[in-house]
Design an enzyme around this catalytic site. Structure first.
Site, short mmCIF file in Angstrom:
data_model
loop_
_atom_site.label_atom_id
_atom_site.label_comp_id
_atom_site.label_asym_id
_atom_site.label_seq_id
_atom_site.Cartn_x
_atom_site.Cartn_y
_atom_site.Cartn_z
N HIS A 237 -4.25 -5.12 9.28
CA HIS A 237 -3.51 -3.89 9.04
C HIS A 237 -3.87 -2.92 10.16
CE1 HIS A 237 -1.17 -1.43 6.30
NE2 HIS A 237 -1.95 -0.43 6.68
N GLU B 199 0.82 -1.22 0.00
CA GLU B 199 0.00 0.00 0.00
C GLU B 199 0.84 1.26 0.00
OE1 GLU B 199 -2.24 1.18 3.21
OE2 GLU B 199 -0.65 1.01 4.66
N HIS C 116 -4.10 3.02 3.26
CA HIS C 116 -3.75 3.92 2.15
C HIS C 116 -4.21 3.37 0.80
CE1 HIS C 116 -1.55 6.85 4.43
NE2 HIS C 116 -0.94 5.87 5.09
FE LIG Z 1 -0.94 1.46 6.63
#
Ligand SMILES: [Fe+2]
Length: 283
Positions: free
Chosen positions: A160, A44, A73
């Site tokens: 994440h 990302e 992101h």
């Molecule tokens: Fe991140």
């Protein structure tokens, strides 16, 4: 021809061109050691530190990635949306983020694996910059769908998230609720590899954070001066990357498809010799 998933290398977040270069190097090293290895990476931050551009996606795929994941992101470069929406492209974002494109795939099944190996990503809620839906509930609803689709599915879950506690709690949740299905729970987002790789409940390979695939000479993949400007001096700073001490970090997971469990969880941190190749960086 289908293949039993036995060895998986799951890489921590690729940051920029240094990270893409480190991934390509480490991918070839690991593939020479384990010809049937499955390579998965978070990417990302692969477009100069924010988001993933189609060029970066193609480069990481060409270097051998079987699946690519994104975190908070994931929409920093919206050119990736058609690929997230395409069920055949092996790139998947977090499934519990309200901003997700409506047609984005919620998880990805790696082709030709038998039993089928799925990749699922959720974002945490603790100390994150936007609120996601409850990741524990998200895992349960995704697993209900996946096991409906394939009752012999094996699943690697990427969390994440910022907080170590939330990530390890999800590993225990997975082992408790989805034994025989979830065989790995790996954390991403902090870019710092943690020293807690283990097999949770005798079945689930787990690590709180996979680490950073990129330049380790600065601050989580970014140049020290720019990080000091932002964090110490309260000044805006552009995205400047750390460009030396290149390493690819992650977890080598060994699976036993017969017992439907992970039997190995070995962290790796592969140093990359030489310098980053020259060349114009796309958009
Ligand atoms: Fe991140």
């Amino acid at each position: 021809m289908s293949m039993q998933p036995r060895t998986v290398a799951y890489f921590g977040d690729i940051v920029g061109k240094p990270g893409r270069h480190a991934f390509a190097y480490a991918a070839s090293v690991l593939r020479s050691q384990h010809p049937d290895i499955i390579l998965i990476t978070n990417a990302e931050n692969a477009r100069h530190g924010r988001g993933l551009h189609p060029e970066g996606y193609r480069e990481i795929r060409d270097a051998g990635a079987d699946a690519i994941t994104l975190g908070d992101h994931f929409l920093d470069d919206e050119r990736i949306i058609p690929l997230l929406n395409n069920p055949d492209e092996p790139v998947v974002g977090p499934m519990n983020v309200p901003e997700s494109p409506q047609n984005a795939k919620p998880y990805f099944r790696i082709p030709e694996t038998d039993p089928p190996l799925y990749i699922l990503v959720v974002c945490g809620r603790v100390f994150m910059r936007f609120q996601s839906a409850n990741p524990f509930d998200a895992v349960d609803s995704a697993l209900a769908r996946i096991t409906e689709e394939a009752d012999n599915a094996l699943v690697l879950l990427e969390v994440h998230a910022e907080a170590t506690s939330e990530k390890m709690a999800l590993a225990w949740h997975a082992a408790d609720r989805w034994p025989n299905h979830i065989v790995g729970v790996v954390g991403t987002h902090t870019h710092v590899q943690t020293a807690d790789a283990r097999i949770v409940a005798g079945r689930v390979a787990a690590i709180t954070d996979l680490g950073l695939t990129g330049g380790h000479s600065g601050v989580i993949g970014f140049a020290t001066a720019a990080s000091l400007r932002r964090l110490r001096d309260d000044q805006p700073s552009g995205l400047e990357l750390a460009e030396s001490d290149l390493r690819a970090q992650g977890l080598l997971i060994t699976l036993d498809p017969d017992s439907r469990a992970a039997t190995g969880a070995e962290p790796f941190s592969i140093g990359v010799p030489g310098i980053i190749p020259d060349g114009e960086e796309p958009g």
